[in-house]
Scaffold this motif. Structure first.
Motif, PDB file in Angstrom:
ATOM      1  N   ARG A   7      40.989  73.697  11.217  1.00 26.91           N
ATOM      2  CA  ARG A   7      41.178  72.552  12.108  1.00 26.91           C
ATOM      3  C   ARG A   7      40.116  72.521  13.203  1.00 26.91           C
TER       4      ARG A   7
ATOM      5  N   GLU B 177      46.364  63.518  21.186  1.00 22.47           N
ATOM      6  CA  GLU B 177      46.889  64.879  21.268  1.00 22.47           C
ATOM      7  C   GLU B 177      48.141  65.028  20.413  1.00 22.47           C
ATOM      8  N   ALA B 178      49.039  64.051  20.550  1.00 22.89           N
ATOM      9  CA  ALA B 178      50.293  64.104  19.803  1.00 22.89           C
ATOM     10  C   ALA B 178      50.027  64.135  18.300  1.00 22.89           C
ATOM     11  N   ALA B 179      49.081  63.308  17.856  1.00 28.44           N
ATOM     12  CA  ALA B 179      48.770  63.253  16.425  1.00 28.44           C
ATOM     13  C   ALA B 179      48.218  64.592  15.953  1.00 28.44           C
ATOM     14  N   ARG B 180      47.387  65.215  16.821  1.00 29.28           N
ATOM     15  CA  ARG B 180      46.796  66.506  16.445  1.00 29.28           C
ATOM     16  C   ARG B 180      47.880  67.572  16.295  1.00 29.28           C
ATOM     17  N   VAL B 181      48.834  67.553  17.219  1.00 35.07           N
ATOM     18  CA  VAL B 181      49.936  68.509  17.147  1.00 35.07           C
ATOM     19  C   VAL B 181      50.687  68.328  15.835  1.00 35.07           C
ATOM     20  N   GLU B 182      50.833  67.106  15.408  1.00 26.46           N
ATOM     21  CA  GLU B 182      51.508  66.814  14.142  1.00 26.46           C
ATOM     22  C   GLU B 182      50.691  67.263  12.945  1.00 26.46           C
ATOM     23  N   GLY B 183      49.416  67.638  13.182  1.00 24.11           N
ATOM     24  CA  GLY B 183      48.568  68.091  12.088  1.00 24.11           C
ATOM     25  C   GLY B 183      47.865  66.960  11.346  1.00 24.11           C
ATOM     26  N   VAL B 184      47.736  65.820  11.998  1.00 25.99           N
ATOM     27  CA  VAL B 184      47.031  64.704  11.358  1.00 25.99           C
ATOM     28  C   VAL B 184      45.525  64.989  11.388  1.00 25.99           C
TER      29      VAL B 184
END
Lengths: 296, 282
Positions: A7, B177-184
């Motif tokens: 990532r 940030e939220a999307a990244r946390v979701e692993g998008v």
């Protein structure tokens, strides 16, 4: 762990993948050509045959070229007079900043000259100045004055073209100020009114400081517009009479490809001079942006 | 509001303002009104010198049919569309990506790349002219719609990147940030999170670039020649040479050339002004 590393890699790589097509095209069409032109200005080249290196020869020749000085002088006149678009645009914006019925349509119609092509503006004004039937001379004759052939007279030609250019440029500045006026803080105006500030005083001490961002953009686009002036000159006079309405942008084009032969190297040298003038403004603009970035 | 609302003034001042508005407008647009009127005048009016009076007859259909039948103006207009539309799509697409990259990622060369776009956007056209013409010639694209559009796409990407980057920067960071946390993945964040929010910026840039490119004259004369590939601005210049003193035709041609950007402006006015006044308000 592998997932996390992946990532982070992705995040390091992603910006470059998104940037690649845009940056590559911009490099090939804009950034490299600037340096190529600077290089080319050291050569004598007709665009077809061999280039021959002349060092600073083109620049030395420029120093003795009367047409170059005429162009440079006209560029200065353009720069100075084009600035009139800023107060003129502010004036119209103040005039139109009301909420009467239909005002939105008025604002749009005042903005009109900016939307149409400079080719059309040039044609319209050439016609307006026409010595036999142009409106300007019809009016002059009707009040008993002699007709003036603005575009055929060395004394007036540059001013005539600048007046044509001011028309759309004023419209542009007007729209910037209208947007700025829209965002002026009403509380400060009320506070000013309580302090008995009115009219000019209010404008100068309360309104103008708040319009600073709009003024900044207006100055930037007006300077760039003045230094880029080419279309109107090409349409209205083709640099004439006797080259008296040339500016650097036009003279460069004329030298590089025109009936006088293709002098690419000499043209490039003229472009470099224009570029050096422009770079002062570009640097100023970037410096301000850099400061704003640091603030954020 | 400044100046003070006119409603607060005496009724005579209000009446004066209401009269001053249309008078000022007519004076401001006088050159255009004259052109519009002249474009429907008869050739007789022109030879008789009736330029500023009322037309003796209205030849709207005749004049406009004449320019389309006797000149390649239709072709020029078509060329303008063929240059302008791909340029709008290309420059907007490229700058959505560059703007996203520069607004979202904090890599080291970020500001440098951004400033390259901004500075390049301001350089005088003349310093690009000879090398760009050479490049276009070498690619075999001189005097083609593609050659002209490619240059426009590249150059406009500078301004568009400035615009897009600032627009995306103002979006709430938490979304990404939220999307990244979701692993998008980053590509999906661009496509599904950011791009849908960019619609107003895309609309604003599209109308703006449409107008800029439609009205371009300089590059049209540098990179194209002849009716097969020249857009209307350059075409109008050469037609003006043919139509010596036929001012009713010149006027009709000018109106036709001005119509598409004017229509675009009126249809998308809000977006257009939002684009143009970017940065005029803190």
């Amino acid at each position: 762990m592998a997932g996390l590393a992946n990532r982070i890699n992705q995040r390091a790589l992603a910006p470059w993948l998104f940037l690649a097509p845009g940056v590559l095209m911009f490099l090939f069409y804009v950034i490299f050509p600037v340096f190529q032109s600077i290089g080319l200005s050291l050569y004598e080249w007709d665009g077809l045959g061999e280039k021959s290196y002349v060092g600073m020869g083109n620049y030395v020749e420029l120093m003795d070229d009367e047409a170059f000085y005429t162009s440079l002088k006209n560029n200065v006149i353009w720069l100075v007079l084009y600035m009139l678009a800023i107060p003129a645009g502010l004036f119209i914006a103040l005039f139109l900043n009301q909420t009467v019925w239909g005002i939105r349509l008025y604002k749009s119609l005042f903005f009109f000259p900016f939307v149409i092509s400079q080719v059309v503006v040039g044609l319209v004004f050439s016609w307006f100045y026409d010595p036999t039937f142009g409106l300007m001379n019809v009016v002059l004759k009707s009040i008993g004055l002699d007709a003036i052939a603005v575009l055929a007279d060395e004394r007036y030609v540059t001013y005539g073209i600048i007046a044509a250019g001011l028309w759309p440029q004023t419209a542009y500045c007007m729209i910037l100020y209208l947007t700025g006026l829209n965002a002026v803080n009403p509380e400060q105006i009320e506070a000013g009114r309580l302090d008995n500030a009115k009219g000019w005083k209010m404008l100068w001490y309360v309104i103008l400081p708040q319009l600073k961002p709009a003024t900044f953009i207006a100055v930037v686009v007006t300077v760039i517009g003045a230094l880029r002036s080419f279309d109107l000159i090409s349409i209205m006079t083709d640099g004439g009479p006797w080259g008296s309405s040339r500016v650097l942008a036009f003279y460069m084009y004329e030298q590089a490809f025109s009936e006088y032969g293709f002098r690419m190297g000499y043209g490039a040298a003229i472009a470099v001079v224009l570029f050096l003038i422009m770079i002062v403004y570009i640097a100023g603009f970037l410096y301000k942006m850099y400061r704003d970035e640091q603030d954020n | 509001m400044f100046p003070a609302p006119i409603e607060r003034q005496s009724s005579s001042v209000q009446a004066l303002y209401r009269i001053a508005l249309p008078v000022a407008l007519v004076l401001w647009l006088l050159p255009l009104i004259a052109v519009a009127l002249t474009s429907v005048r008869s050739a007789g009016d022109i030879t008789a010198g009736n330029y500023w009076g009322w037309p003796s007859s209205f030849n709207l259909v005749e004049n406009y049919t004449a320019i389309f039948e006797n000149t390649p103006i239709g072709k020029y207009i078509l060329n303008s569309f063929r240059v302008t539309i791909p340029t709008v799509m290309g420059a907007v697409a490229l700058s959505c990506m560059t703007g996203f990259a520069l607004a979202v990622y904090g890599f080291r060369a970020n500001l440098l790349v951004f400033f390259m776009f901004v500075a390049g956007n301001f350089v005088p056209f003349q310093i690009l002219m000879v090398p760009v013409r050479d490049l276009t010639l070498q690619m075999g694209l001189y005097n083609t719609i593609t050659g002209l559009a490619l240059f426009h796409i590249a150059f406009q990407t500078g301004f568009c990147t400035l615009f897009m980057r600032n627009f995306i920067k103002a979006l709430p960071k938490e979304l990404i940030e939220a999307a990244r946390v979701e692993g998008v993945s980053e590509v999906r964040i661009f496509w599904y999170v950011v791009l849908p929010l960019m619609k107003p910026a895309i609309a604003a840039l599209s109308v703006l670039i449409f107008t800029f490119i439609w009205n371009d004259y300089f590059w049209a004369t540098v990179l194209t020649q002849g009716a097969d590939s020249q857009p209307i601005t350059a075409g109008l210049y050469s037609l003006n040479g043919q139509w010596v003193a036929s001012w009713h035709l010149v006027s009709a041609g000018s109106i036709v050339a001005a119509l598409p950007p004017v229509a675009m402006f009126f249809l998308m006015q809000r977006h257009f002004i939002a684009g143009l006044t970017l940065g005029a308000v803190k």
